[in-house]
Design an enzyme around this catalytic site. Structure first.
Site, PDB file in Angstrom:
ATOM      1  N   HIS A 106      40.717  23.643  32.726  1.00  0.00           N
ATOM      2  CA  HIS A 106      41.987  23.345  32.071  1.00  0.00           C
ATOM      3  C   HIS A 106      41.814  22.174  31.114  1.00  0.00           C
ATOM      4  O   HIS A 106      41.156  21.184  31.444  1.00  0.00           O
ATOM      5  CB  HIS A 106      43.055  23.009  33.125  1.00  0.00           C
ATOM      6  N   SER A 107      42.357  22.304  29.903  1.00  0.00           N
ATOM      7  CA  SER A 107      42.438  21.204  28.942  1.00  0.00           C
ATOM      8  C   SER A 107      41.041  20.639  28.629  1.00  0.00           C
ATOM      9  O   SER A 107      40.125  21.377  28.305  1.00  0.00           O
ATOM     10  CB  SER A 107      43.380  20.137  29.497  1.00  0.00           C
ATOM     11  N   LEU A 108      40.873  19.316  28.760  1.00  0.00           N
ATOM     12  CA  LEU A 108      39.592  18.685  28.449  1.00  0.00           C
ATOM     13  C   LEU A 108      38.468  19.186  29.348  1.00  0.00           C
ATOM     14  O   LEU A 108      37.297  19.162  28.962  1.00  0.00           O
ATOM     15  CB  LEU A 108      39.725  17.163  28.570  1.00  0.00           C
TER      16      LEU A 108
END
Length: 586
Positions: free
Chosen positions: A250-252
């Site tokens: 998720h995300s970074l």
């Protein structure tokens, strides 16, 4: 969850490390002795601390054995010691006043039928930014994803004797990074907001820092390998029977996971750039002495590079290259991912082949899939980095979890996102680069079906969407596709729409797109990707785009649509082996 020693009353397991130490001490004292036949507990009998036959010190607690069945744990905190002293002077026993009874084994006896179905696929769930602000959040998020997956398994995959296990990967809390340096330079005004940014967005700055980037990469890499080794030690048949491993990031976390798998390093990237600039400069305005010195410098650098390459070759031949991960990644799922932006800033540009190898070789990861909500401000598409004209091809719509007889994803043909306003001809010289810009193309009608990212119970606060035209127009330019909501349609109609090109609004005159495509309006197969990568969640019936822009980035965990999508690809290899599933095709 595994447990050996349990707390009386709540029957919650002790921490694994403490439980193992207590078990070793227990076996060393009572191995070979028989437990009493009666399992009834006589808690009314007063047990004084002096009667303990054995005692064992832990880091923050100590354990007393009064006999093989009577085991109590006590806290060694100062307040607990004072309370224990006072209550004992008042006549209460040590065990009854401040002790917590432990049981070796669970309250219910196990049976052979309790064994879970065999795990043939494990999924490591990797968090992004903000874990420092809310430690343990990834464990809760993974639990939500696991619960959603169990519901989908019961509904769509109940004929399988195996199951997929989701394991959280918490890599942030163990890192030291700068210590408290950033906190010490943070001003006191609006401290709450500053602390929130320090605990979330600061992770992005850490990762772009040459000083701390390696610590983040090694932290996640070591945690992934540790969890895999631990799982294999407890499930020895997993590797022998060809168990598969996927990663959901998720995300970074998507960027860090990608860099671990590919071994991308900014230092090596910089060296490659410098090598290109080592060519001799323009000698038009240089003196003879300057040219002579530059010639010697160039020859010296070239000689130095040759020596370094020989040295590296000797090192490589003398030692086997150890892969970063102990396992092969079957599927890499990105959720709300900014990976495309990072790759673009590293110089990745579209190629002329539709292979995933352009950004992630298949020998490293069999399948790359990018999941995003249309209003997620952090998410970006990956397909246009492989073939540029895919910026004008709509991402694949993820099926609604309770849609009956959905079209399999591999049978869904790519269709144009924005039809061209005017008839244009694409010359051989211009090629794909003359595809109309999404900014100037007609907008796509909004689709009102599927599972809403926001809860219907939040409808009372969706009035925030009717804010002033100035702010609305500004947000529309980033998040909106259409300023006019179209009438809602049924899931059945929606599935039909996916099988044909999306019609433009009736008020716009649209000419035929002149890029090579079939008469049905779909893209020519010669210009298609080998496999689709970008998959888009559907917007809900009562969903405000402005509100979704705030909530959508963290709403993937509990989505049943996402759970069905993940399991569809993880069970795909079993679907291929089965002649005909007894359920609807996914």
């Amino acid at each position: 969850m595994r447990g050996q020693w349990f707390i009386d009353g709540t029957w919650q397991p002790l921490e694994e490390e403490e439980s193992n130490l207590i078990e070793q001490e227990h076996l060393s004292c009572f191995r070979g002795q028989r437990i009493q036949e009666s399992f009834e507990m006589d808690v009314s009998k007063s047990i004084d601390g002096k009667d303990a036959v054995h005692s064992f010190k832990l880091s923050r607690n100590h354990v007393d054995w009064h006999n093989m069945d009577e085991v109590y744990i006590y806290s060694d905190a100062t307040t607990s010691k004072i309370a224990r002293t006072v209550t004992q002077k008042l006549g209460f026993s040590k065990a009854s006043s401040s002790g917590t009874r432990l049981h070796r084994g669970y309250v219910e006896e196990a049976s052979l039928e309790d064994k879970p179905s065999q795990t043939t696929h494990i999924v490591f769930v990797v968090h992004g930014i903000g874990q420092k602000m809310d430690q343990g959040r990834i464990i809760k998020n993974t639990a939500m994803m696991r619960e959603a997956a169990r519901k989908i398994e019961e509904r769509h995959f109940s004929n399988h004797a195996t199951h997929v296990e989701f394991l959280p990967v918490e890599w942030r809390s163990k890192l030291t990074l700068d210590g408290d340096t950033v906190d010490s330079i943070t001003p006191d005004k609006v401290r709450g907001l500053r602390d929130m940014l320090n605990s979330s967005a600061m992770d992005i700055m850490y990762y772009t820092s040459p000083l701390y980037r390696d610590e983040l990469v090694k932290g996640l890499q070591q945690e992934l390998n540790r969890l895999y080794s631990l799982f294999c030690s407890r499930n020895p048949d997993f590797e022998e029977k060809g168990g598969k491993v996927s990663i959901v990031s998720h995300s970074l976390g998507c960027v860090i996971t990608y860099d671990i798998m590919t071994g991308w390093n900014p230092v090596r990237f910089y060296e490659q750039l410098m090598e290109k600039e080592d060519e001799l400069p323009d000698e038009e305005w240089m003196s003879y002495e300057e040219r002579h010195l530059l010639d010697e410098l160039y020859i010296t650098k070239r000689r130095l590079r040759e020596i370094e390459e020989r040295l590296n070759g000797l090192k490589a031949s003398s030692m086997t290259q150890i892969p970063a991960l102990k396992f092969k990644v079957e599927n890499f799922f990105c959720m709300g991912s900014p990976l495309a932006v990072f790759l673009a800033l590293r110089g990745i540009r579209p190629g002329n082949t539709g292979s995933q190898d352009h950004i992630l070789p298949r020998e490293i990861c069999n399948r790359l899939l990018n999941i995003f909500h249309p209003t997620d401000p952090v998410a970006y598409r990956l397909e246009p980095l492989i073939l540029k004209h895919y910026s004008n091809i709509s991402p694949v719509q993820i099926h609604w979890y309770n849609t009956s007889n959905p079209l399999p994803y591999e049978h869904m043909k790519p269709s144009f996102l924005h039809p061209c306003k005017e008839s244009t001809s694409v010359s051989e010289n211009e090629g794909i680069s003359t595809i109309p810009s999404p900014v100037t193309s007609p907008v796509l009608p909004r689709r009102h079906y599927g599972e809403s990212i926001t809860n219907i119970g939040k409808a009372s606060i969706l009035g925030a969407a009717s804010i002033g035209k100035g702010l609305g127009g500004m947000l529309f330019s980033r998040f909106g596709r259409s300023s006019t909501a179209q009438p809602s349609e049924t899931p059945k109609d929606s599935m039909e729409d996916e099988k044909k090109p999306v019609a433009s609004p009736p008020t716009t005159t649209v000419a035929t797109q002149t890029l090579p495509h079939s008469s049905s309006g779909f893209l020519d197969s010669a210009l298609e990707l080998d496999h689709r990568i970008d998959f888009e969640l559907r917007e809900g019936l009562v969903e405000s785009r402005y509100w979704s822009a705030v909530t959508s980035h963290t709403a993937y965990w509990s989505s049943l649509d996402v759970a069905l999508f993940l399991l569809t690809f993880m069970y795909k290899h079993e679907h291929d082996n089965n002649a005909k599933p007894d359920l609807d095709p996914i």
